[in-house]
Design a protein around this motif. Sequence first.
Motif, PDB file in Angstrom:
ATOM      1  N   ILE A   1       0.856  -1.201   0.000  1.00  0.00           N
ATOM      2  CA  ILE A   1       0.000   0.000   0.000  1.00  0.00           C
ATOM      3  C   ILE A   1       0.891   1.249   0.000  1.00  0.00           C
ATOM      4  O   ILE A   1       0.653   2.201  -0.744  1.00  0.00           O
ATOM      5  N   MET A   2       1.945   1.211   0.820  1.00  0.00           N
ATOM      6  CA  MET A   2       2.835   2.375   0.944  1.00  0.00           C
ATOM      7  C   MET A   2       3.529   2.706  -0.383  1.00  0.00           C
ATOM      8  O   MET A   2       3.579   3.872  -0.775  1.00  0.00           O
ATOM      9  N   VAL A   3       4.057   1.696  -1.093  1.00  0.00           N
ATOM     10  CA  VAL A   3       4.763   2.019  -2.343  1.00  0.00           C
ATOM     11  C   VAL A   3       3.794   2.573  -3.392  1.00  0.00           C
ATOM     12  O   VAL A   3       4.153   3.444  -4.176  1.00  0.00           O
ATOM     13  N   ALA A   4       2.556   2.088  -3.374  1.00  0.00           N
ATOM     14  CA  ALA A   4       1.546   2.641  -4.289  1.00  0.00           C
ATOM     15  C   ALA A   4       1.244   4.099  -3.911  1.00  0.00           C
ATOM     16  O   ALA A   4       1.128   4.973  -4.776  1.00  0.00           O
ATOM     17  N   MET A   5       1.158   4.364  -2.594  1.00  0.00           N
ATOM     18  CA  MET A   5       0.919   5.738  -2.128  1.00  0.00           C
ATOM     19  C   MET A   5       2.090   6.657  -2.467  1.00  0.00           C
ATOM     20  O   MET A   5       1.904   7.808  -2.841  1.00  0.00           O
ATOM     21  N   MET A   6       3.311   6.122  -2.338  1.00  0.00           N
ATOM     22  CA  MET A   6       4.502   6.925  -2.650  1.00  0.00           C
ATOM     23  C   MET A   6       4.496   7.357  -4.114  1.00  0.00           C
ATOM     24  O   MET A   6       4.855   8.481  -4.436  1.00  0.00           O
ATOM     25  N   ASN A   7       4.111   6.430  -4.995  1.00  0.00           N
ATOM     26  CA  ASN A   7       4.108   6.744  -6.431  1.00  0.00           C
ATOM     27  C   ASN A   7       3.219   7.941  -6.726  1.00  0.00           C
ATOM     28  O   ASN A   7       3.523   8.752  -7.599  1.00  0.00           O
ATOM     29  N   VAL A   8       2.124   8.048  -5.988  1.00  0.00           N
ATOM     30  CA  VAL A   8       1.210   9.178  -6.190  1.00  0.00           C
ATOM     31  C   VAL A   8       1.653  10.375  -5.354  1.00  0.00           C
ATOM     32  O   VAL A   8       1.826  11.479  -5.851  1.00  0.00           O
ATOM     33  N   GLY A   9       1.884  10.125  -4.059  1.00  0.00           N
ATOM     34  CA  GLY A   9       2.157  11.206  -3.110  1.00  0.00           C
ATOM     35  C   GLY A   9       3.436  11.977  -3.377  1.00  0.00           C
ATOM     36  O   GLY A   9       3.530  13.166  -3.083  1.00  0.00           O
ATOM     37  N   HIS A  10       4.433  11.295  -3.940  1.00  0.00           N
ATOM     38  CA  HIS A  10       5.714  11.970  -4.170  1.00  0.00           C
ATOM     39  C   HIS A  10       5.849  12.533  -5.587  1.00  0.00           C
ATOM     40  O   HIS A  10       6.901  13.050  -5.938  1.00  0.00           O
ATOM     41  N   SER A  11       4.795  12.421  -6.378  1.00  0.00           N
ATOM     42  CA  SER A  11       4.947  12.786  -7.794  1.00  0.00           C
ATOM     43  C   SER A  11       5.219  14.279  -7.998  1.00  0.00           C
ATOM     44  O   SER A  11       6.039  14.650  -8.827  1.00  0.00           O
ATOM     45  N   ALA A  12       4.592  15.147  -7.194  1.00  0.00           N
ATOM     46  CA  ALA A  12       4.781  16.601  -7.390  1.00  0.00           C
ATOM     47  C   ALA A  12       6.220  17.005  -7.080  1.00  0.00           C
ATOM     48  O   ALA A  12       6.858  17.715  -7.866  1.00  0.00           O
ATOM     49  N   VAL A  13       6.757  16.544  -5.953  1.00  0.00           N
ATOM     50  CA  VAL A  13       8.127  16.918  -5.584  1.00  0.00           C
ATOM     51  C   VAL A  13       9.131  16.302  -6.565  1.00  0.00           C
ATOM     52  O   VAL A  13      10.129  16.939  -6.929  1.00  0.00           O
ATOM     53  N   ALA A  14       8.838  15.102  -7.041  1.00  0.00           N
ATOM     54  CA  ALA A  14       9.751  14.445  -7.994  1.00  0.00           C
ATOM     55  C   ALA A  14       9.786  15.185  -9.326  1.00  0.00           C
ATOM     56  O   ALA A  14      10.861  15.419  -9.891  1.00  0.00           O
ATOM     57  N   ARG A  15       8.618  15.585  -9.810  1.00  0.00           N
ATOM     58  CA  ARG A  15       8.566  16.325 -11.092  1.00  0.00           C
ATOM     59  C   ARG A  15       9.302  17.651 -10.972  1.00  0.00           C
ATOM     60  O   ARG A  15      10.015  18.073 -11.877  1.00  0.00           O
TER      61      ARG A  15
END
Length: 201
Positions: A17-31
Motif C-alpha cells: 500500500i505504501m509504495v503505491a501511495m509513494m508513487n502518487v504522493g511523491h509525484s509533485a516533488v519528484a517532477r
Amino acid sequence: MSFFENTRKPVGLGGKIMVAMMNVGHSAVARWGLQFLELAPDAKVLDCGCGGGANMKRLLKKCPQGIVKGIDYSPVSVEKSKKVNEAAIAEGRCAVLRASVAELPFKSEQFDAVTAFETVYFWPDLPQCFREVYLVLKPAGTFLICNESNGDSDKDEKWTEIIGGMTIYKDIELKAYLEQAGFYEVQIHKKKSWLCITARK
C-alpha cells in the motif's frame, strides 16, 4: 511496526500500500526536482531507493534511448518497480535489483546520473553511501537528491519520531557530505519545504 515504518523499508501488505501511495504522493516533488537534471537522450541513470518505480518511469521518458536501473533493499519495492516498468524491462532498457546503496553492485563509472528521491533520510552511514554513488558515476556525472523535507520546519521532527531510523538533513549538511565524498558544483534549490540538490563528479 507502525504503518509509517514502511516508508523506510516496505514489507508485506502495508508495504505494498505504501509504495503505491509513494508513487502518487511523491509525484509533485519528484517532477519539480527532475527539472534540475539534464540528461542526454541516451543517458544511463541509476535510481537509488527506487520505491514504487514511478521515478524510474519518468527518467525513462527523459532519456528515450537510454537505460535506467533501480535498486532498493525492499523486495516489495523491487516487485512494484518491476511491474510499473514492465515494458521498458522487456525492451532491455530497464532493470531493478535488490541491493543497498551502501554497497552498490555496479562497476565504477557506469552512470551519467544517479538520483535519490525521498530516500537519503534512511541511508546508513551517509558519507559511505555518497562515496559509493561517486564511484559508479562517470566523470562529470550528476547526482540528484530530492527531498520533501528540508530540515527547516518543526514538523520534520514529528516524522523522525514516528519513523525509526529516519534523519532529515539540512542543505548545508548534505552539501558538506557531498563535498567530502569528492563532489563539486553543489547546487541547492528550495521550494516550500522541498529541497533538491545537484552535485557533479
